[in-house]
Scaffold this motif. Structure first.
Motif, short mmCIF file in Angstrom:
data_model
loop_
_atom_site.label_atom_id
_atom_site.label_comp_id
_atom_site.label_asym_id
_atom_site.label_seq_id
_atom_site.Cartn_x
_atom_site.Cartn_y
_atom_site.Cartn_z
N TYR A 173 -35.10 -2.71 25.34
CA TYR A 173 -34.63 -2.51 26.72
C TYR A 173 -35.62 -1.65 27.52
O TYR A 173 -35.77 -1.83 28.73
CB TYR A 173 -33.25 -1.87 26.76
CG TYR A 173 -32.12 -2.81 26.42
CD1 TYR A 173 -31.98 -4.05 27.03
CD2 TYR A 173 -31.16 -2.45 25.47
CE1 TYR A 173 -30.94 -4.90 26.72
CE2 TYR A 173 -30.11 -3.29 25.14
CZ TYR A 173 -30.01 -4.52 25.78
OH TYR A 173 -28.96 -5.37 25.46
N ARG A 204 -31.02 -11.37 18.86
CA ARG A 204 -31.33 -12.57 19.66
C ARG A 204 -30.68 -12.45 21.04
O ARG A 204 -31.28 -12.81 22.06
CB ARG A 204 -30.81 -13.82 18.94
CG ARG A 204 -31.19 -15.11 19.64
CD ARG A 204 -30.76 -16.35 18.87
NE ARG A 204 -31.52 -16.45 17.63
CZ ARG A 204 -30.97 -16.51 16.41
NH1 ARG A 204 -29.66 -16.49 16.25
NH2 ARG A 204 -31.73 -16.61 15.35
N GLN A 205 -29.48 -11.92 21.10
CA GLN A 205 -28.80 -11.71 22.37
C GLN A 205 -29.57 -10.71 23.24
O GLN A 205 -29.71 -10.91 24.44
CB GLN A 205 -27.38 -11.22 22.13
CG GLN A 205 -26.58 -11.02 23.40
CD GLN A 205 -25.16 -10.54 23.12
OE1 GLN A 205 -24.77 -10.35 21.97
NE2 GLN A 205 -24.40 -10.34 24.17
N VAL A 206 -30.10 -9.65 22.63
CA VAL A 206 -30.91 -8.68 23.37
C VAL A 206 -32.15 -9.35 23.95
O VAL A 206 -32.49 -9.16 25.12
CB VAL A 206 -31.32 -7.49 22.46
CG1 VAL A 206 -32.33 -6.59 23.15
CG2 VAL A 206 -30.09 -6.70 22.04
N HIS A 223 -25.69 -11.41 11.24
CA HIS A 223 -25.08 -10.68 12.36
C HIS A 223 -26.14 -9.89 13.13
O HIS A 223 -26.15 -9.89 14.36
CB HIS A 223 -23.99 -9.75 11.84
CG HIS A 223 -23.33 -8.94 12.90
ND1 HIS A 223 -22.45 -9.49 13.82
CD2 HIS A 223 -23.44 -7.63 13.23
CE1 HIS A 223 -22.05 -8.56 14.67
NE2 HIS A 223 -22.64 -7.42 14.32
N ASP A 235 -35.00 -11.38 28.70
CA ASP A 235 -35.94 -12.49 28.85
C ASP A 235 -37.20 -12.23 28.01
O ASP A 235 -38.32 -12.41 28.46
CB ASP A 235 -36.31 -12.71 30.32
CG ASP A 235 -36.97 -14.06 30.54
OD1 ASP A 235 -36.71 -14.99 29.75
OD2 ASP A 235 -37.77 -14.18 31.49
N LYS A 267 -32.70 -1.93 19.80
CA LYS A 267 -32.25 -2.45 21.09
C LYS A 267 -32.75 -1.55 22.23
O LYS A 267 -33.25 -2.05 23.25
CB LYS A 267 -30.73 -2.56 21.12
CG LYS A 267 -30.18 -3.63 20.19
CD LYS A 267 -28.70 -3.53 19.96
CE LYS A 267 -27.88 -3.79 21.17
NZ LYS A 267 -26.42 -3.86 20.87
N GLN A 289 -32.54 -12.44 24.74
CA GLN A 289 -32.13 -13.29 25.86
C GLN A 289 -31.82 -12.46 27.10
O GLN A 289 -32.16 -12.85 28.21
CB GLN A 289 -30.92 -14.14 25.47
CG GLN A 289 -31.25 -15.23 24.49
CD GLN A 289 -30.01 -15.98 24.00
OE1 GLN A 289 -28.89 -15.48 24.11
NE2 GLN A 289 -30.21 -17.16 23.42
N GLU A 290 -31.16 -11.32 26.91
CA GLU A 290 -30.80 -10.47 28.05
C GLU A 290 -32.02 -9.94 28.79
O GLU A 290 -32.00 -9.82 30.01
CB GLU A 290 -29.95 -9.29 27.58
CG GLU A 290 -28.54 -9.65 27.18
CD GLU A 290 -27.77 -8.48 26.59
OE1 GLU A 290 -28.29 -7.34 26.59
OE2 GLU A 290 -26.65 -8.71 26.09
N ASP A 329 -28.36 -12.27 15.14
CA ASP A 329 -27.61 -12.75 16.31
C ASP A 329 -27.57 -11.69 17.41
O ASP A 329 -27.75 -11.98 18.59
CB ASP A 329 -26.19 -13.17 15.93
CG ASP A 329 -26.15 -14.48 15.16
OD1 ASP A 329 -27.15 -15.23 15.21
OD2 ASP A 329 -25.12 -14.73 14.51
N GLU A 330 -27.32 -10.44 17.00
CA GLU A 330 -27.26 -9.35 17.97
C GLU A 330 -28.61 -9.13 18.65
O GLU A 330 -28.69 -8.95 19.87
CB GLU A 330 -26.80 -8.08 17.25
CG GLU A 330 -26.39 -6.96 18.18
CD GLU A 330 -25.74 -5.80 17.44
OE1 GLU A 330 -25.68 -4.72 18.05
OE2 GLU A 330 -25.31 -5.96 16.28
#
Length: 117
Positions: A57, A84-86, A78, A91, A53, A88-89, A81-82
């Motif tokens: 970032y 995938r959220q990164v 899990h 872009d 992550k 999306q955050e 999913d975690e």
């Protein structure tokens, strides 16, 4: 012998004198600072997600090995999913290649779903 036949082969035996050994240290110094790096990671448990992550970032691309888990494993679900959220955050983008790799891209980078031919 032309340059193309030297590159592609096509005749003649090769000897040790035909090859030049390169010192990679010479190239590392000549190269400028890279804006984006590609990281290789291995995901054995949930704790391995944190540096992945952080790298995304920071604008880097990550190729993560998930072979220690089966795709039906809840831990992998899990983790995906975690991550995938990164994606999306920031872009960015995320894909799973086969059952063994996740590729996570930072802002402004998309991952093609088509193989090069």
């Amino acid at each position: 012998m032309g340059i193309m036949s030297k590159i592609l082969g096509g005749g003649g035996n090769r000897s040790v004198e035909d090859y030049v050994e390169l010192d990679l240290g010479d190239f590392a110094e000549a190269r400028g600072e890279a804006g984006t790096q590609v990281h290789i990671a291995e995901i054995a448990d949930k704790g391995d997600v944190v540096p992945i992550k952080d790298a995304v970032y920071d604008g880097d691309l990550v190729i993560a090995d998930i072979t220690r888990h089966s795709t039906s494993d809840r831990t992998v679900e899990h983790i995906v999913d975690e991550l995938r959220q990164v994606a999306q955050e920031v872009d960015g983008d995320i894909v799973q290649k086969g059952d063994d790799q996740l590729i996570l891209a930072p802002t402004g980078v998309t991952i093609s779903r088509e193989k090069l031919e």
